[in-house]
Design a protein around this motif. Structure first.
Motif, PDB file in Angstrom:
ATOM      1  N   LEU A   1     -18.188 -17.698  28.172  1.00 27.24           N
ATOM      2  CA  LEU A   1     -18.011 -17.704  29.921  1.00 27.24           C
ATOM      3  C   LEU A   1     -19.171 -18.621  30.566  1.00 27.24           C
ATOM      4  N   LEU A   2     -18.819 -19.363  31.837  1.00 29.10           N
ATOM      5  CA  LEU A   2     -19.645 -20.176  32.244  1.00 29.10           C
ATOM      6  C   LEU A   2     -19.727 -19.981  33.693  1.00 29.10           C
ATOM      7  N   ILE A   3     -20.917 -19.941  34.440  1.00 28.54           N
ATOM      8  CA  ILE A   3     -20.777 -19.841  35.927  1.00 28.54           C
ATOM      9  C   ILE A   3     -21.833 -21.043  36.555  1.00 28.54           C
ATOM     10  N   THR A   4     -21.588 -21.713  37.713  1.00 29.38           N
ATOM     11  CA  THR A   4     -22.328 -22.393  38.343  1.00 29.38           C
ATOM     12  C   THR A   4     -22.819 -22.031  39.753  1.00 29.38           C
ATOM     13  N   ALA A   5     -23.894 -22.762  40.102  1.00 33.57           N
ATOM     14  CA  ALA A   5     -24.436 -22.466  41.317  1.00 33.57           C
ATOM     15  C   ALA A   5     -24.807 -21.005  41.794  1.00 33.57           C
ATOM     16  N   VAL A   6     -25.216 -20.195  40.929  1.00 33.63           N
ATOM     17  CA  VAL A   6     -25.879 -18.872  41.262  1.00 33.63           C
ATOM     18  C   VAL A   6     -27.178 -18.621  40.695  1.00 33.63           C
ATOM     19  N   ASP A   7     -28.101 -17.812  41.439  1.00 30.72           N
ATOM     20  CA  ASP A   7     -29.631 -17.479  40.603  1.00 30.72           C
ATOM     21  C   ASP A   7     -29.440 -16.667  39.450  1.00 30.72           C
ATOM     22  N   PRO A   8     -30.452 -16.977  38.742  1.00 34.82           N
ATOM     23  CA  PRO A   8     -30.547 -16.290  37.257  1.00 34.82           C
ATOM     24  C   PRO A   8     -30.041 -14.864  37.171  1.00 34.82           C
ATOM     25  N   LYS A   9     -30.565 -13.921  38.216  1.00 40.05           N
ATOM     26  CA  LYS A   9     -30.302 -12.525  38.160  1.00 40.05           C
ATOM     27  C   LYS A   9     -28.790 -12.221  38.329  1.00 40.05           C
ATOM     28  N   ARG A  10     -28.293 -13.091  39.326  1.00 40.55           N
ATOM     29  CA  ARG A  10     -26.815 -12.837  39.790  1.00 40.55           C
ATOM     30  C   ARG A  10     -25.878 -13.271  38.426  1.00 40.55           C
ATOM     31  N   ALA A  11     -26.484 -14.354  37.981  1.00 42.17           N
ATOM     32  CA  ALA A  11     -25.544 -15.154  36.705  1.00 42.17           C
ATOM     33  C   ALA A  11     -25.644 -14.058  35.632  1.00 42.17           C
ATOM     34  N   LEU A  12     -26.478 -13.567  35.602  1.00 38.44           N
ATOM     35  CA  LEU A  12     -26.771 -12.492  34.272  1.00 38.44           C
ATOM     36  C   LEU A  12     -26.026 -11.238  34.608  1.00 38.44           C
ATOM     37  N   LEU A  13     -25.857 -10.643  35.711  1.00 44.63           N
ATOM     38  CA  LEU A  13     -25.142  -9.479  36.152  1.00 44.63           C
ATOM     39  C   LEU A  13     -23.808 -10.008  35.945  1.00 44.63           C
ATOM     40  N   ILE A  14     -23.066 -11.016  36.512  1.00 50.39           N
ATOM     41  CA  ILE A  14     -21.743 -11.531  36.268  1.00 50.39           C
ATOM     42  C   ILE A  14     -21.243 -11.910  34.984  1.00 50.39           C
TER      43      ILE A  14
END
Length: 167
Positions: free
Chosen positions: A54-67
């Motif tokens: 899974l990959l996500i772009t344009a979010v900060d590290p904390k939010r990316a980790l949670l999602i």
């Protein structure tokens, strides 16, 4: 600082070993790539379960980790993987899954551990007005979200958020 910055004497293989140890402990790891213009994060380890990373772009590290951890946990514990074109609702976010066209261009750690057969799905997020990045109305004046693959629409997609979808 990053692990490699903190361990200048270490090799790339040393770092791959650190990541793989985390995968063995937790089932997967999350790799964050810092960038002022295009930060992104991705999982490493779902490939071993026969699932796409899974990959996500344009979010900060904390939010990316949670999602990423939330969606990875869902993928591991539910029958059948999510597919390109699927939509998922989180408490404050609407996501659509898009197949990443070239995982090898973005997911170096996953490729370094598992080789070139790694597949990936991007978690594309809708903005606060529930607009997608392929809409001209997406996040006016805000962060742009790179989409790293071609969107695949599904004939009968459900809308679990109960909101109008802009396609």
């Amino acid at each position: 600082m990053c692990w490699q910055c903190d361990h200048p004497e270490a090799t790339r293989n040393d770092y791959l070993d650190v990541v793989y140890d985390e995968i063995l402990r937790n089932g997967w790891a999350v790799q964050y790539v810092e960038s002022e213009r295009r930060p992104f994060a991705y999982t490493v380890g779902l490939h071993e379960c026969g699932l796409p990373e899974l990959l996500i772009t344009a979010v900060d590290p904390k939010r990316a980790l949670l999602i990423l951890n939330t969606v990875a946990e869902y993928c591991i514990t539910h029958d059948g993987p999510v597919l390109a074109g699927d939509v998922m609702t989180l408490p404050d976010m609407l996501l659509e899954f898009v197949e990443v066209s070239h995982p090898d261009a973005h997911m170096g750690i996953a490729i370094g551990i598992y080789g070139p057969d790694v597949r990936a799905l991007q978690l594309v997020w809708a903005d606060e007005q529930w607009e997608w990045p392929w809409s001209s109305r997406f996040n006016p004046g805000g962060t742009r979200q790179p989409v790293l693959g071609k969107r695949q629409t599904r004939c009968h997609r459900s809308n679990p958020a109960g909101r109008k979808q802009n396609t």
